[in-house]
Motif scaffolding. Structure first.
Motif, PDB file in Angstrom:
ATOM      1  N   PHE A  84      29.920 -60.999  60.145  1.00 41.37           N
ATOM      2  CA  PHE A  84      30.404 -61.709  61.337  1.00 41.37           C
ATOM      3  C   PHE A  84      29.326 -62.466  62.099  1.00 41.37           C
ATOM      4  O   PHE A  84      29.630 -63.228  63.008  1.00 41.37           O
ATOM      5  CB  PHE A  84      31.148 -60.758  62.283  1.00 41.37           C
ATOM      6  N   VAL A  85      28.069 -62.279  61.761  1.00 38.81           N
ATOM      7  CA  VAL A  85      26.997 -63.008  62.444  1.00 38.81           C
ATOM      8  C   VAL A  85      26.795 -64.352  61.755  1.00 38.81           C
ATOM      9  O   VAL A  85      26.656 -64.417  60.534  1.00 38.81           O
ATOM     10  CB  VAL A  85      25.685 -62.188  62.442  1.00 38.81           C
ATOM     11  N   ASP A  86      26.802 -65.408  62.544  1.00 33.94           N
ATOM     12  CA  ASP A  86      26.561 -66.758  62.030  1.00 33.94           C
ATOM     13  C   ASP A  86      25.046 -66.957  61.971  1.00 33.94           C
ATOM     14  O   ASP A  86      24.381 -67.040  62.998  1.00 33.94           O
ATOM     15  CB  ASP A  86      27.208 -67.774  62.966  1.00 33.94           C
ATOM     16  N   THR A  87      24.504 -67.019  60.769  1.00 35.46           N
ATOM     17  CA  THR A  87      23.052 -67.098  60.593  1.00 35.46           C
ATOM     18  C   THR A  87      22.534 -68.533  60.470  1.00 35.46           C
ATOM     19  O   THR A  87      21.330 -68.736  60.317  1.00 35.46           O
ATOM     20  CB  THR A  87      22.622 -66.301  59.344  1.00 35.46           C
ATOM     21  N   GLY A  88      23.406 -69.508  60.538  1.00 37.48           N
ATOM     22  CA  GLY A  88      22.996 -70.897  60.364  1.00 37.48           C
ATOM     23  C   GLY A  88      21.899 -71.334  61.318  1.00 37.48           C
ATOM     24  O   GLY A  88      20.916 -71.975  60.912  1.00 37.48           O
ATOM     25  N   VAL A  89      22.050 -71.003  62.597  1.00 35.51           N
ATOM     26  CA  VAL A  89      21.037 -71.381  63.587  1.00 35.51           C
ATOM     27  C   VAL A  89      19.721 -70.667  63.287  1.00 35.51           C
ATOM     28  O   VAL A  89      18.651 -71.269  63.376  1.00 35.51           O
ATOM     29  CB  VAL A  89      21.528 -71.061  65.022  1.00 35.51           C
ATOM     30  N   PHE A  90      19.803 -69.399  62.913  1.00 32.25           N
ATOM     31  CA  PHE A  90      18.582 -68.651  62.603  1.00 32.25           C
ATOM     32  C   PHE A  90      17.791 -69.360  61.508  1.00 32.25           C
ATOM     33  O   PHE A  90      16.592 -69.615  61.656  1.00 32.25           O
ATOM     34  CB  PHE A  90      18.906 -67.215  62.164  1.00 32.25           C
ATOM     35  N   TYR A  91      18.450 -69.671  60.392  1.00 29.71           N
ATOM     36  CA  TYR A  91      17.739 -70.277  59.266  1.00 29.71           C
ATOM     37  C   TYR A  91      17.334 -71.731  59.549  1.00 29.71           C
ATOM     38  O   TYR A  91      16.420 -72.239  58.911  1.00 29.71           O
ATOM     39  CB  TYR A  91      18.550 -70.149  57.979  1.00 29.71           C
ATOM     40  N   LYS A  92      17.961 -72.347  60.521  1.00 30.34           N
ATOM     41  CA  LYS A  92      17.524 -73.689  60.933  1.00 30.34           C
ATOM     42  C   LYS A  92      16.196 -73.610  61.680  1.00 30.34           C
ATOM     43  O   LYS A  92      15.297 -74.411  61.436  1.00 30.34           O
ATOM     44  CB  LYS A  92      18.590 -74.347  61.810  1.00 30.34           C
ATOM     45  N   VAL A  93      16.068 -72.646  62.588  1.00 33.35           N
ATOM     46  CA  VAL A  93      14.846 -72.566  63.395  1.00 33.35           C
ATOM     47  C   VAL A  93      13.738 -71.758  62.714  1.00 33.35           C
ATOM     48  O   VAL A  93      12.574 -71.860  63.090  1.00 33.35           O
ATOM     49  CB  VAL A  93      15.113 -72.036  64.828  1.00 33.35           C
ATOM     50  N   PHE A  94      14.100 -70.942  61.721  1.00 30.69           N
ATOM     51  CA  PHE A  94      13.126 -70.209  60.915  1.00 30.69           C
ATOM     52  C   PHE A  94      13.401 -70.493  59.440  1.00 30.69           C
ATOM     53  O   PHE A  94      13.966 -69.654  58.733  1.00 30.69           O
ATOM     54  CB  PHE A  94      13.214 -68.695  61.164  1.00 30.69           C
ATOM     55  N   PRO A  95      13.029 -71.681  58.946  1.00 28.52           N
ATOM     56  CA  PRO A  95      13.374 -72.034  57.568  1.00 28.52           C
ATOM     57  C   PRO A  95      12.650 -71.234  56.490  1.00 28.52           C
ATOM     58  O   PRO A  95      13.057 -71.273  55.338  1.00 28.52           O
ATOM     59  CB  PRO A  95      13.025 -73.523  57.478  1.00 28.52           C
ATOM     60  N   THR A  96      11.622 -70.461  56.863  1.00 26.80           N
ATOM     61  CA  THR A  96      10.962 -69.583  55.887  1.00 26.80           C
ATOM     62  C   THR A  96      10.747 -68.212  56.509  1.00 26.80           C
ATOM     63  O   THR A  96      10.648 -68.077  57.735  1.00 26.80           O
ATOM     64  CB  THR A  96       9.592 -70.124  55.437  1.00 26.80           C
ATOM     65  N   ALA A  97      10.651 -67.214  55.665  1.00 27.02           N
ATOM     66  CA  ALA A  97      10.397 -65.843  56.144  1.00 27.02           C
ATOM     67  C   ALA A  97       9.051 -65.762  56.843  1.00 27.02           C
ATOM     68  O   ALA A  97       8.898 -65.028  57.822  1.00 27.02           O
ATOM     69  CB  ALA A  97      10.460 -64.867  54.970  1.00 27.02           C
ATOM     70  N   THR A  98       8.064 -66.510  56.362  1.00 23.84           N
ATOM     71  CA  THR A  98       6.740 -66.492  56.977  1.00 23.84           C
ATOM     72  C   THR A  98       6.805 -66.999  58.417  1.00 23.84           C
ATOM     73  O   THR A  98       6.140 -66.454  59.298  1.00 23.84           O
ATOM     74  CB  THR A  98       5.764 -67.358  56.158  1.00 23.84           C
ATOM     75  N   GLN A  99       7.618 -68.012  58.659  1.00 23.06           N
ATOM     76  CA  GLN A  99       7.744 -68.526  60.018  1.00 23.06           C
ATOM     77  C   GLN A  99       8.399 -67.491  60.953  1.00 23.06           C
ATOM     78  O   GLN A  99       8.066 -67.420  62.125  1.00 23.06           O
ATOM     79  CB  GLN A  99       8.544 -69.826  60.023  1.00 23.06           C
ATOM     80  N   TYR A 100       9.313 -66.712  60.396  1.00 24.13           N
ATOM     81  CA  TYR A 100       9.943 -65.644  61.193  1.00 24.13           C
ATOM     82  C   TYR A 100       8.921 -64.562  61.481  1.00 24.13           C
ATOM     83  O   TYR A 100       8.734 -64.164  62.619  1.00 24.13           O
ATOM     84  CB  TYR A 100      11.167 -65.113  60.468  1.00 24.13           C
ATOM     85  N   GLY A 101       8.266 -64.093  60.449  1.00 22.14           N
ATOM     86  CA  GLY A 101       7.104 -63.234  60.537  1.00 22.14           C
ATOM     87  C   GLY A 101       7.180 -61.952  61.329  1.00 22.14           C
ATOM     88  O   GLY A 101       6.178 -61.514  61.855  1.00 22.14           O
ATOM     89  N   LEU A 102       8.315 -61.328  61.475  1.00 19.29           N
ATOM     90  CA  LEU A 102       8.341 -60.026  62.159  1.00 19.29           C
ATOM     91  C   LEU A 102       7.801 -59.008  61.251  1.00 19.29           C
ATOM     92  O   LEU A 102       7.777 -58.217  60.711  1.00 19.29           O
ATOM     93  CB  LEU A 102       9.737 -59.672  62.634  1.00 19.29           C
TER      94      LEU A 102
END
Length: 193
Positions: A175-193
């Motif tokens: 149920f979570v729309d992840t489109g915005v997430f992957y738009k602002v963090f296009p790579t796992a490294t950029q997310y980096g948690l």
């Protein structure tokens, strides 16, 4: 959106956390809103939503009513009359990134766990294979009666929605729309948690 944290605790056991997550999972079925991220904390909720201001107010009213009803049913004091929320518009991609990271880290600020490993939040699904470890059933594989018991609603649940069979909880990947997430963090490294 974040709700008041002035109550010492509004969620007292796993079943109440599950109820809150299941309530969040119903939002896109009843309102024109998208849930992009959430965390259910002991004393409050964090939600990253797309919707109008009026829709976000309706989201709060809906969640408040369901949580309050559950507290009463379980013998706990109700939410205070002045229980409220804070709604902050997201006006840039940078602000969106900051909000996503803030929500993901919220549980690790309160408990000794890693960001993204909290059961009662959506952060576990971003750039993660962890959801594959969860045993799931599809809502369509359960009876209408069982779905009504789990979600405490007569509203139809999409048949493909994944549910953890032990917890009886809707899983965020359904149920979570992840489109915005992957738009602002296009790579796992950029997310980096």
């Amino acid at each position: 959106m974040s709700t008041d944290g002035k109550n010492k605790g509004i969620f007292h056991d796993d079943s109440q956390y599950v109820h809150a997550v299941n309530s969040i999972s119903l939002l896109n079925l009843i309102l024109p809103v998208k849930v992009h991220s959430y965390e259910v904390m002991r004393s409050h909720l964090h939600l990253l939503l797309s919707g109008t201001g009026a829709t976000c107010v309706a989201v709060f009213d809906y969640l408040k009513a369901r949580i309050d009803k559950r507290l009463r049913e379980d013998g706990f004091p109700p939410l205070p009359e002045d229980y409220d929320f804070k709604l902050v518009p997201v006006e840039s991609e940078d602000q969106m990134r900051k909000n996503i990271v803030y929500i993901a880290r919220n549980a690790s600020e309160a408990r000794p766990i890693r960001a993204g490993s909290y059961l009662w939040g959506s952060s576990m699904i971003y750039y993660s294979e962890v959801p594959r470890l969860f045993e799931t059933v599809r809502a369509g594989d359960l009876s209408v009666r069982e779905l009504r018991r789990i979600f405490r609603t007569h509203r139809p649940i999409p048949p493909e929605r994944p549910i953890h069979p032990g917890l009886k909880m809707a899983l965020p990947q359904g149920f979570v729309d992840t489109g915005v997430f992957y738009k602002v963090f296009p790579t796992a490294t950029q997310y980096g948690l």
